[in-house]
Design an enzyme around this catalytic site. Structure first.
Site, PDB file in Angstrom:
ATOM      1  N   ARG A  61     -22.213  23.583  -6.731  1.00 39.59           N
ATOM      2  CA  ARG A  61     -21.191  24.417  -6.270  1.00 39.59           C
ATOM      3  C   ARG A  61     -20.637  23.749  -5.037  1.00 39.59           C
ATOM      4  NH1 ARG A  61     -20.686  30.826  -4.891  1.00 39.59           N
ATOM      5  NH2 ARG A  61     -20.316  30.819  -7.152  1.00 39.59           N
ATOM      6  N   GLN A  63     -18.634  31.369 -14.878  1.00 34.71           N
ATOM      7  CA  GLN A  63     -18.063  32.855 -14.814  1.00 34.71           C
ATOM      8  C   GLN A  63     -17.190  33.244 -16.003  1.00 34.71           C
ATOM      9  OE1 GLN A  63     -18.212  34.986 -11.518  1.00 34.71           O
ATOM     10  NE2 GLN A  63     -17.522  36.585 -13.293  1.00 34.71           N
ATOM     11  N   CYS A 115     -14.854  39.181 -10.136  1.00 35.91           N
ATOM     12  CA  CYS A 115     -16.061  38.248 -10.238  1.00 35.91           C
ATOM     13  C   CYS A 115     -17.111  38.785  -9.188  1.00 35.91           C
ATOM     14  CB  CYS A 115     -15.567  36.874 -10.222  1.00 35.91           C
ATOM     15  SG  CYS A 115     -14.609  36.637  -8.788  1.00 35.91           S
ATOM     16  N   ARG A 143     -23.700  37.216 -15.780  1.00 40.54           N
ATOM     17  CA  ARG A 143     -23.717  35.906 -15.118  1.00 40.54           C
ATOM     18  C   ARG A 143     -25.026  35.415 -15.778  1.00 40.54           C
ATOM     19  NH1 ARG A 143     -20.965  34.195 -11.080  1.00 40.54           N
ATOM     20  NH2 ARG A 143     -21.432  32.146 -11.980  1.00 40.54           N
ATOM     21  N   ASP A 176      -9.489  38.982  -7.673  1.00 41.54           N
ATOM     22  CA  ASP A 176     -10.282  38.337  -6.978  1.00 41.54           C
ATOM     23  C   ASP A 176     -10.076  38.438  -5.453  1.00 41.54           C
ATOM     24  OD1 ASP A 176     -12.146  36.529  -6.321  1.00 41.54           O
ATOM     25  OD2 ASP A 176     -11.081  34.844  -7.010  1.00 41.54           O
TER      26      ASP A 176
HETATM   27  N1   CP Z   1     -19.033  35.445  -8.778  1.00 36.83           N
HETATM   28  C1   CP Z   1     -19.887  34.741  -8.097  1.00 36.83           C
HETATM   29  O1   CP Z   1     -19.611  33.377  -8.481  1.00 36.83           O
HETATM   30  O2   CP Z   1     -20.574  35.132  -7.074  1.00 36.83           O
HETATM   31  P1   CP Z   1     -21.536  34.318  -6.048  1.00 36.83           P
HETATM   32  O3   CP Z   1     -20.351  33.644  -5.178  1.00 36.83           O
HETATM   33  O4   CP Z   1     -22.258  35.316  -5.379  1.00 36.83           O
HETATM   34  O5   CP Z   1     -22.154  33.438  -6.774  1.00 36.83           O
HETATM   35  N1  NVA Z   2     -12.144  32.708  -5.460  1.00 39.74           N
HETATM   36  C1  NVA Z   2     -13.231  33.109  -4.859  1.00 39.74           C
HETATM   37  C2  NVA Z   2     -14.377  33.240  -6.086  1.00 39.74           C
HETATM   38  C3  NVA Z   2     -15.853  33.629  -5.658  1.00 39.74           C
HETATM   39  C4  NVA Z   2     -16.919  33.797  -6.731  1.00 39.74           C
HETATM   40  C5  NVA Z   2     -13.896  31.844  -4.119  1.00 39.74           C
HETATM   41  O1  NVA Z   2     -13.934  30.558  -4.256  1.00 39.74           O
HETATM   42  O2  NVA Z   2     -14.298  32.310  -2.822  1.00 39.74           O
END
Ligand code: CP
Ligand code: NVA
Length: 331
Positions: free
Chosen positions: A108, A138, A272, A317, A231
């Site tokens: 990530r 996701q 999400c 998830r 979101d």
């Molecule tokens: N939806 C999602 O990716 O949540 P986190 O940021 O908690 O992993």
């Molecule tokens: N768009 C958001 C999604 C989090 C799961 C972000 O990148 O912070």
């Protein structure tokens, strides 16, 4: 020919066919049922998975960890502290090292290029746990949740409201295009995905019977919607300074009672998460003090209603990430 995803990376939805995506959703559903029934078979014994996080996470990290443990695998969590990644060691060198020790790598971070470079150099499957551009794991949870609620995907009207140019807007547009849903982005034009991505999505949509459209009018967008999704208005990695403009621009696209009053009677709400729907977070309180707004992308009225599938989606998830890992590195 059957679907075989062994050894594949999971970097973005465009790389997969409709059939492969539905295969992953089917597998996730089977794994969920098996866990509930107490009949789960361990398909990942002896496997080791590296979890590399440059941004915070609750769901994605926990989903990878629990899914791995359920399946007999081990994980190593590598956060921003204590890792040389990107600071003293290149992405390519890190990939080569981790690829010698681990059977798969989750990443990530910020740049999509980083996860692509990891995949090009690791020699083992790499999973994109979110970048600025995409959030593909996701998508399997989201498609799974919609199928649980609605039975099938094809032909549904799917509305994404708010910051549609972010990782979630991009990914959901592509997931709808691939699976035959009618995607409507409800946002001011400057918040739509890039022209290039819209073109790609439209090409995919032509194959599956999906449609891709946008509206700067929230009510028009939500009329007869089967799914209303939103979101956060400011994503991880963006500076605090953007809040003021985002609130001004996106407030008309808040998912509230008026917006969903024109959706289908049995519409579902999705997010999400994390979500700003009340004042129970530090950021929520701070924004309230500065801008006097007590909910952002969604109000409690919708978030806590019987239409909300947000927490089923969060649970999914784990089942769907398990499916991605079993499909790519399982026995
Ligand atoms: N939806 C999602 O990716 O949540 P986190 O940021 O908690 O992993
Ligand atoms: N768009 C958001 C999604 C989090 C799961 C972000 O990148 O912070």
């Amino acid at each position: 020919m059957g679907v075989n995803l062994k050894g594949r990376n999971f970097l973005k939805i465009i790389d997969f066919t409709n059939r492969e995506l539905n295969y992953l959703v089917d597998l996730a559903r089977d794994l969920k049922r098996a866990k509930y029934a107490g009949t789960e078979q361990k398909m990942m014994e002896g496997k080791n998975i590296a979890l590399l996080f440059q941004k915070a996470s609750t769901r994605t990290r926990c989903a990878f960890e629990v899914a791995a443990y359920d399946q007999g695998a081990h994980v190593t969590y590598i956060g921003t502290d204590g890792s040389q990644f990107g600071v003293k060691e290149s992405v390519a060198d890190t990939a080569k090292v981790l690829g010698r020790m681990y059977d798969a790598i989750e990443f990530r971070g910020f740049a999509q290029k980083d996860v692509e470079d990891l995949a090009a150099n690791a020699g083992v499957p790499v999973y994109n746990g979110l970048t600025d551009l995409w959030h593909p794991t996701q998508m399997i949870a989201d498609l799974m949740t919609i199928r649980e609620a609605k039975g099938e995907l094809k032909g549904l009207k799917f509305v994404f409201a708010g910051d549609a140019k972010n990782n979630m807007g991009n990914s959901l547009m592509m997931a709808c295009a691939k699976t035959g849903m009618h995607f409507v982005g409800a946002a001011p034009k400057e918040y739509w995905p890039s022209k290039e991505l819209i073109e790609i999505a439209k090409k995919e949509a032509a194959v599956t019977g999906a449609t891709i459209s946008f509206s700067e009018n929230m009510k028009e967008a939500c009329t007869n919607a089967d799914v209303v999704y939103t979101d956060v208005w400011v994503s991880m990695g963006e500076p605090k300074e953007v809040w003021e403009k985002r609130i001004k621009d996106l407030k008309p696209f808040q998912v509230n009672a008026a917006a969903v009053s024109v959706a289908k009677e049995d519409y579902i709400f999705m997010h999400c998460l994390p979500a700003f729907h009340d004042l129970e977070t530090e950021v929520g309180k701070d924004i309230y003090d500065k801008f006097k707004i007590d909910a952002m992308e969604v109000t409690d009225e919708v978030f806590l209603s019987k239409h909300s599938w947000a927490f089923e989606e969060a649970e999914n998830r784990m089942h769907s990430i398990k499916a991605i890992m079993v499909a790519t590195i399982g026995k």
